[in-house]
Design an enzyme around this catalytic site. Structure first.
Site, PDB file in Angstrom:
ATOM      1  N   ASP A 131      12.502   3.091   4.866  1.00  0.00           N
ATOM      2  CA  ASP A 131      12.499   4.562   4.924  1.00  0.00           C
ATOM      3  C   ASP A 131      13.095   5.153   6.210  1.00  0.00           C
ATOM      4  OD1 ASP A 131      11.587   5.007   2.392  1.00  0.00           O
ATOM      5  OD2 ASP A 131       9.495   5.341   2.952  1.00  0.00           O
TER       6      ASP A 131
ATOM      7  N   PRO B  40       0.808  -1.224   0.000  1.00  0.00           N
ATOM      8  CA  PRO B  40       0.000   0.000   0.000  1.00  0.00           C
ATOM      9  C   PRO B  40       0.843   1.277   0.000  1.00  0.00           C
ATOM     10  CG  PRO B  40      -0.264  -1.219   2.081  1.00  0.00           C
ATOM     11  CD  PRO B  40       0.615  -2.048   1.205  1.00  0.00           C
TER      12      PRO B  40
ATOM     13  N   ASP C 142       9.357  -2.836  -9.118  1.00  0.00           N
ATOM     14  CA  ASP C 142      10.240  -3.716  -8.374  1.00  0.00           C
ATOM     15  C   ASP C 142      11.396  -2.862  -7.875  1.00  0.00           C
ATOM     16  OD1 ASP C 142      10.587  -6.326  -7.390  1.00  0.00           O
ATOM     17  OD2 ASP C 142      12.319  -6.533  -8.695  1.00  0.00           O
TER      18      ASP C 142
ATOM     19  N   GLY D 172       8.769   0.380   4.695  1.00  0.00           N
ATOM     20  CA  GLY D 172      10.003  -0.379   4.439  1.00  0.00           C
ATOM     21  C   GLY D 172      11.222   0.208   5.145  1.00  0.00           C
TER      22      GLY D 172
HETATM   23  P1  ITT Z   1       5.211  -5.777  -4.385  1.00  0.00           P
HETATM   24  O1  ITT Z   1       6.309  -6.644  -4.947  1.00  0.00           O
HETATM   25  O2  ITT Z   1       3.937  -6.502  -4.131  1.00  0.00           O
HETATM   26  O3  ITT Z   1       5.012  -4.521  -5.192  1.00  0.00           O
HETATM   27  P2  ITT Z   1       7.031  -5.510  -2.130  1.00  0.00           P
HETATM   28  O4  ITT Z   1       6.932  -4.704  -0.856  1.00  0.00           O
HETATM   29  O5  ITT Z   1       7.290  -6.978  -2.009  1.00  0.00           O
HETATM   30  O6  ITT Z   1       5.675  -5.238  -2.934  1.00  0.00           O
HETATM   31  P3  ITT Z   1       9.474  -5.299  -3.721  1.00  0.00           P
HETATM   32  O7  ITT Z   1       9.358  -6.723  -4.172  1.00  0.00           O
HETATM   33  O8  ITT Z   1       9.793  -4.263  -4.737  1.00  0.00           O
HETATM   34  O9  ITT Z   1       8.112  -4.813  -3.028  1.00  0.00           O
HETATM   35  O10 ITT Z   1      10.513  -5.270  -2.542  1.00  0.00           O
HETATM   36  C1  ITT Z   1      11.198  -4.167  -2.200  1.00  0.00           C
HETATM   37  C2  ITT Z   1      11.481  -4.133  -0.706  1.00  0.00           C
HETATM   38  O11 ITT Z   1      12.259  -2.965  -0.521  1.00  0.00           O
HETATM   39  C3  ITT Z   1      10.193  -3.989   0.098  1.00  0.00           C
HETATM   40  O12 ITT Z   1      10.156  -4.936   1.123  1.00  0.00           O
HETATM   41  C4  ITT Z   1      10.268  -2.614   0.725  1.00  0.00           C
HETATM   42  O13 ITT Z   1      10.189  -2.732   2.123  1.00  0.00           O
HETATM   43  C5  ITT Z   1      11.609  -2.043   0.314  1.00  0.00           C
HETATM   44  N1  ITT Z   1      11.369  -0.785  -0.403  1.00  0.00           N
HETATM   45  C6  ITT Z   1      11.012  -0.608  -1.694  1.00  0.00           C
HETATM   46  N2  ITT Z   1      10.795   0.684  -1.961  1.00  0.00           N
HETATM   47  C7  ITT Z   1      11.024   1.338  -0.813  1.00  0.00           C
HETATM   48  C8  ITT Z   1      10.938   2.675  -0.429  1.00  0.00           C
HETATM   49  O14 ITT Z   1      10.538   3.621  -1.285  1.00  0.00           O
HETATM   50  N3  ITT Z   1      11.240   2.990   0.818  1.00  0.00           N
HETATM   51  C9  ITT Z   1      11.610   2.044   1.706  1.00  0.00           C
HETATM   52  N4  ITT Z   1      11.692   0.766   1.444  1.00  0.00           N
HETATM   53  C10 ITT Z   1      11.402   0.402   0.199  1.00  0.00           C
END
Ligand code: ITT
Length: 185
Positions: A142, A10, A65, A140
């Site tokens: 951040d 989200p 991703d 995440g």
């Molecule tokens: P979807 O694949 O369902 O889109 P995900 O959270 O699993 O969601 P990713 O596979 O791209 O997303 O994994 C990236 C990880 O890196 C994810 O666990 C996030 O916590 C972290 N991440 C990605 N973008 C971020 C951001 O803008 N700020 C902080 N952490 C981020």
């Protein structure tokens, strides 16, 4: 115009919504999980996911991703960021970096759009890993990432502030520029 965003996160949806708001584009979330293959680059992971989803989703869609690449850890967690976040979280990254003076890191985001063909847009933001988590915004990693030129972590910024400089903001900017040129919306 409406855009389907395939993601389970989200936080990503909120950022894309905010980003496209200014362009009169409505982003809605398609909560579908898809296989994330083990590969060396985010581009390969995104490409496989889009091809898999293209056989299961009607019409155009995009996904994102992303990963955090820490210099002192040889780029880890990188393509494994989602797994690492789920298992050891940002406290785990802070622990791995305990006593390490090189705190350099970058986020990278690959936005993949499917409209019968694959279109990839990438964005990066460079910065450093803090010693302690700070802030309650974002998601995440951040709370432990401070972008170059700032003292605040991403978790201490508003979504608009983060979007202006972030990996995702930069990838979405490239995506929206492409949409403007190609769809003339
Ligand atoms: P979807 O694949 O369902 O889109 P995900 O959270 O699993 O969601 P990713 O596979 O791209 O997303 O994994 C990236 C990880 O890196 C994810 O666990 C996030 O916590 C972290 N991440 C990605 N973008 C971020 C951001 O803008 N700020 C902080 N952490 C981020």
């Amino acid at each position: 115009m409406e855009l389907a965003f395939v993601t389970s996160n989200p936080g990503k949806v909120e950022e894309a919504r905010r980003y496209f708001e200014g362009f009169g584009v409505r982003v809605y979330q398609l909560k579908m999980s898809y296989p994330e293959i083990q590969a060396d680059t985010l581009e390969e992971v995104a490409k496989y996911a889009v091809e898999w989803l293209s056989e299961r989703v009607e019409g155009p869609f995009f996904l994102d991703d992303s990963g955090l690449f820490v210099e002192a850890l040889g780029g880890f967690p990188g393509v494994y960021s989602a797994y690492v976040y789920r298992t050891i979280g940002y406290w785990g990254i802070l622990k791995l970096l305990a006593g390490e003076s090189n705190r350099r890191a970058f986020f990278k985001s690959v936005v993949a759009y499917w409209d019968g063909k694959l279109h990839l847009f990438t964005g990066e933001v460079h910065g450093r890993i803090t010693n302690e988590p700070r802030g309650t915004g974002g998601f995440g990693f951040d709370p432990i990432f401070v972008p170059d030129g700032f003292d605040k972590t991403f978790a201490e910024m508003t979504t608009e502030e983060k979007n202006e400089i972030s990996h995702r903001g930069n990838a979405l900017r490239a995506f929206s520029n492409w949409l403007k040129e190609n769809l003339k919306y």
